[in-house]
Motif scaffolding. Sequence first.
Motif, PDB file in Angstrom:
ATOM      1  N   ARG A  44       0.854  -1.183   0.000  1.00 26.44           N
ATOM      2  CA  ARG A  44       0.000   0.000   0.000  1.00 26.44           C
ATOM      3  C   ARG A  44       0.885   1.226   0.000  1.00 26.44           C
ATOM      4  O   ARG A  44       1.960   1.229   0.579  1.00 26.44           O
ATOM      5  N   GLN A  62       5.562   7.130   0.899  1.00 28.21           N
ATOM      6  CA  GLN A  62       6.109   5.976   1.600  1.00 28.21           C
ATOM      7  C   GLN A  62       5.332   4.710   1.216  1.00 28.21           C
ATOM      8  O   GLN A  62       4.157   4.779   0.893  1.00 28.21           O
ATOM      9  N   VAL A  84       4.155   0.653   2.212  1.00 27.88           N
ATOM     10  CA  VAL A  84       4.000  -0.344   3.264  1.00 27.88           C
ATOM     11  C   VAL A  84       3.851  -1.701   2.596  1.00 27.88           C
ATOM     12  O   VAL A  84       2.927  -1.913   1.812  1.00 27.88           O
ATOM     13  N   LEU A 102       2.829  -5.294   2.528  1.00 21.51           N
ATOM     14  CA  LEU A 102       1.884  -6.092   3.299  1.00 21.51           C
ATOM     15  C   LEU A 102       2.199  -7.575   3.259  1.00 21.51           C
ATOM     16  O   LEU A 102       1.997  -8.286   4.231  1.00 21.51           O
ATOM     17  N   ILE A 147      -0.448  -6.175  13.537  1.00 21.80           N
ATOM     18  CA  ILE A 147      -0.921  -4.947  14.181  1.00 21.80           C
ATOM     19  C   ILE A 147      -0.389  -4.883  15.607  1.00 21.80           C
ATOM     20  O   ILE A 147       0.084  -3.842  16.063  1.00 21.80           O
ATOM     21  N   LEU A 187       3.326  -3.964  15.428  1.00 18.10           N
ATOM     22  CA  LEU A 187       3.581  -2.573  15.070  1.00 18.10           C
ATOM     23  C   LEU A 187       3.233  -1.660  16.243  1.00 18.10           C
ATOM     24  O   LEU A 187       3.853  -0.615  16.420  1.00 18.10           O
ATOM     25  N   SER A 188       2.247  -2.062  17.029  1.00 20.74           N
ATOM     26  CA  SER A 188       1.823  -1.225  18.155  1.00 20.74           C
ATOM     27  C   SER A 188       2.796  -1.301  19.315  1.00 20.74           C
ATOM     28  O   SER A 188       2.993  -0.330  20.025  1.00 20.74           O
ATOM     29  N   GLY A 199       7.743  -0.929   9.059  1.00 24.53           N
ATOM     30  CA  GLY A 199       7.403   0.429   9.444  1.00 24.53           C
ATOM     31  C   GLY A 199       8.583   1.232   9.968  1.00 24.53           C
ATOM     32  O   GLY A 199       8.432   2.021  10.899  1.00 24.53           O
ATOM     33  N   SER A 207      -8.031  -4.342   8.195  1.00 27.93           N
ATOM     34  CA  SER A 207      -6.911  -4.488   9.114  1.00 27.93           C
ATOM     35  C   SER A 207      -5.601  -4.173   8.397  1.00 27.93           C
ATOM     36  O   SER A 207      -4.647  -3.709   9.015  1.00 27.93           O
ATOM     37  N   GLN A 208      -5.568  -4.373   7.079  1.00 26.14           N
ATOM     38  CA  GLN A 208      -4.377  -3.975   6.340  1.00 26.14           C
ATOM     39  C   GLN A 208      -4.255  -2.459   6.285  1.00 26.14           C
ATOM     40  O   GLN A 208      -3.152  -1.904   6.314  1.00 26.14           O
ATOM     41  N   GLU A 209      -5.399  -1.796   6.226  1.00 28.17           N
ATOM     42  CA  GLU A 209      -5.364  -0.331   6.265  1.00 28.17           C
ATOM     43  C   GLU A 209      -4.823   0.139   7.615  1.00 28.17           C
ATOM     44  O   GLU A 209      -4.058   1.102   7.699  1.00 28.17           O
ATOM     45  N   LEU A 210      -5.185  -0.564   8.677  1.00 23.75           N
ATOM     46  CA  LEU A 210      -4.658  -0.227   9.999  1.00 23.75           C
ATOM     47  C   LEU A 210      -3.152  -0.426  10.045  1.00 23.75           C
ATOM     48  O   LEU A 210      -2.420   0.366  10.644  1.00 23.75           O
ATOM     49  N   ILE A 211      -2.679  -1.477   9.401  1.00 25.56           N
ATOM     50  CA  ILE A 211      -1.238  -1.728   9.337  1.00 25.56           C
ATOM     51  C   ILE A 211      -0.547  -0.558   8.645  1.00 25.56           C
ATOM     52  O   ILE A 211       0.488  -0.075   9.102  1.00 25.56           O
ATOM     53  N   ARG A 212      -1.130  -0.097   7.562  1.00 23.92           N
ATOM     54  CA  ARG A 212      -0.561   1.042   6.863  1.00 23.92           C
ATOM     55  C   ARG A 212      -0.471   2.250   7.793  1.00 23.92           C
ATOM     56  O   ARG A 212       0.551   2.932   7.864  1.00 23.92           O
ATOM     57  N   LEU A 261      -0.446   2.366  11.116  1.00 22.20           N
ATOM     58  CA  LEU A 261       0.521   2.199  12.199  1.00 22.20           C
ATOM     59  C   LEU A 261       1.937   2.372  11.676  1.00 22.20           C
ATOM     60  O   LEU A 261       2.826   2.832  12.392  1.00 22.20           O
ATOM     61  N   SER A 262       2.169   1.990  10.426  1.00 23.68           N
ATOM     62  CA  SER A 262       3.500   2.083   9.857  1.00 23.68           C
ATOM     63  C   SER A 262       3.864   3.509   9.492  1.00 23.68           C
ATOM     64  O   SER A 262       5.027   3.889   9.580  1.00 23.68           O
ATOM     65  N   ALA A 263       2.882   4.273   9.063  1.00 24.75           N
ATOM     66  CA  ALA A 263       3.236   5.514   8.382  1.00 24.75           C
ATOM     67  C   ALA A 263       2.684   6.784   9.013  1.00 24.75           C
ATOM     68  O   ALA A 263       3.215   7.858   8.769  1.00 24.75           O
ATOM     69  N   GLY A 304      -1.794   2.436  19.324  1.00 25.22           N
ATOM     70  CA  GLY A 304      -0.390   2.143  19.574  1.00 25.22           C
ATOM     71  C   GLY A 304       0.367   3.293  20.208  1.00 25.22           C
ATOM     72  O   GLY A 304       1.528   3.527  19.878  1.00 25.22           O
ATOM     73  N   GLU A 341      -0.470  15.129   4.543  1.00 23.67           N
ATOM     74  CA  GLU A 341       0.706  14.274   4.290  1.00 23.67           C
ATOM     75  C   GLU A 341       1.484  14.036   5.568  1.00 23.67           C
ATOM     76  O   GLU A 341       2.099  14.861   6.124  1.00 23.67           O
TER      77      GLU A 341
END
Lengths: 259, 259
Positions: free
Chosen positions: A92, A98, A100, A102, A171, A174-175, A218, B167-172, B174-176, B218, B259
């Motif tokens: 993504r 940036q 990510v 997956l 998740i 990452l948290s 991340g 949940s993948q959107e959440l990963i994004r 948390l990463s960014a 997080g 951004e």
Amino acid sequence: MWPYLIQWQVMSGRKKSPLRLAPITPEACGVDLRLDILSRLPFFDGLSSVALEEINRLFRDHGYLAGEAIYYAGDPADALYVVAAGRVKLARHTLGGQDVLLDVLGPADFFGHLTPATGEGYPDTATALTAACVLRVGGDDFRSVLARFPSVALSLLDITARRLLESQELIRQLSADSAEQRVAHALLRLSEKLGEPSEVGTLIQMPLSREDLADMTGTTTETASRVMSHFQKQQLIQSGRQWVAITNADGLRALTEAE
Amino acid sequence: MWPYLIQWQVMSGRKKSPLRLAPITPEACGVDLRLDILSRLPFFDGLSSVALEEINRLFRDHGYLAGEAIYYAGDPADALYVVAAGRVKLARHTLGGQDVLLDVLGPADFFGHLTPATGEGYPDTATALTAACVLRVGGDDFRSVLARFPSVALSLLDITARRLLESQELIRQLSADSAEQRVAHALLRLSEKLGEPSEVGTLIQMPLSREDLADMTGTTTETASRVMSHFQKQQLIQSGRQWVAITNADGLRALTEAE
DNA sequence: CGCTACGTTGATCGCACTCAAGTATAGTGG
DNA sequence: CCACTATACTTGAGTGCGATCAACGTAGCG
């Protein structure tokens, strides 16, 4: 001077990539491989060979060069893809430019849309990491397969639920975990999925840059590089340009489990 | 002195909770509600009332007090749960004692195992956030339903795939994203799911502490508190002890898109 | 009315990001 | 086979976001 290199390539003085990626030829995408791959898909387990051949006819194969995109985020599309050969990554993008990362996929892994068309485009971008052969089936065709073979739907549900649990674990990491722990975890996951024994340890069979690792965990390329240098000094891994081998998986695991 | 409070409770001088959670009585778990809830489940859509009643008989209801656990991580179990009334949260725990809040569920949401028994326990803990009524069906019973009504499996697959994307959107994120962006995002998600118009804005109908928000994004309770104070000064939200209302959703959205 | 848990705010610290320079690798063409 | 170049990787120095530690308000409950 480089004690951690002793096991590997001291004589040549050069640290060449030990990666041995099977070359993907045009014929690799042929019908023989296709049936073989489809029959190895976990969700077509237990189907008759007649049914499989019928399903096979719904798929179209397509080859990609390393680095080529299979689809871009936002592409209006409704299809399911299956990796026949090579490596594919799902990523993504953020507004800040940036990325990510997956997931990384190998043969018999699937990706793309597997639910009814919502009209929305793909949320992620799929890119061939190596030369790759990918099978594709249109959404309507695949839904007809699901309707006719309920066991396929059940199996897909099972796999999807498992992926959901895995992504929830990510998740959590990452948290709560440090950069070092996240990188260690990523290495272990890749090693389980794509690792192969080699003269340098369990080699992760894919081109894997510091940037890829950073996008998976991340962090930044610099931090990923520092962490990898650290691991190397601790004899946990060996690594070079675009390749990583794990020499002490238990040591890495201990790091991820430390509080 | 508190310009951002002018719209609300200036006369009383006190900022009482505007939360109006429907009380859960023992009868709330009765048969009438159960059929109503089951028929509202998206994956039982289109089933005949005869089939629904039959399915209904497979479920058992159970009431929980606020704060009570429905199951703990590691519990060896194989069942599917459906929220009939109240709010339930799903969380994972870390070795460091820290919690990660994965999801908040309301009526007609489901959770628990929906795949074949793997022998492993639950990876997360389910807790009643308010007094709650929860329906439960054993894994074998539910699998027989899936086998008999293929449309249910398809619908479940659809929902699970959608949750995976979320949940993948959440990963994004948390990463960014920054802590502020993640909190803004969490508020918007909760507002979409549980928001109700009220005199103080779109009120999130659940007890929501700074710690809950921190566990969703997080961060720490202190950072969550600072971010919320900031939002309040910018007139984006109003909030008090265990409650949050959104007064300017577009403003929050602008923050998440910056951004 | 006082107790307890939640919330706020301040001060300080450290991990990881940023910016910047330099080194090694692998592929390319002579 | 070797120079040349592009790209990956490494390492250092400085900065800042958010964590940590700490003290103090405040809501809500008994």
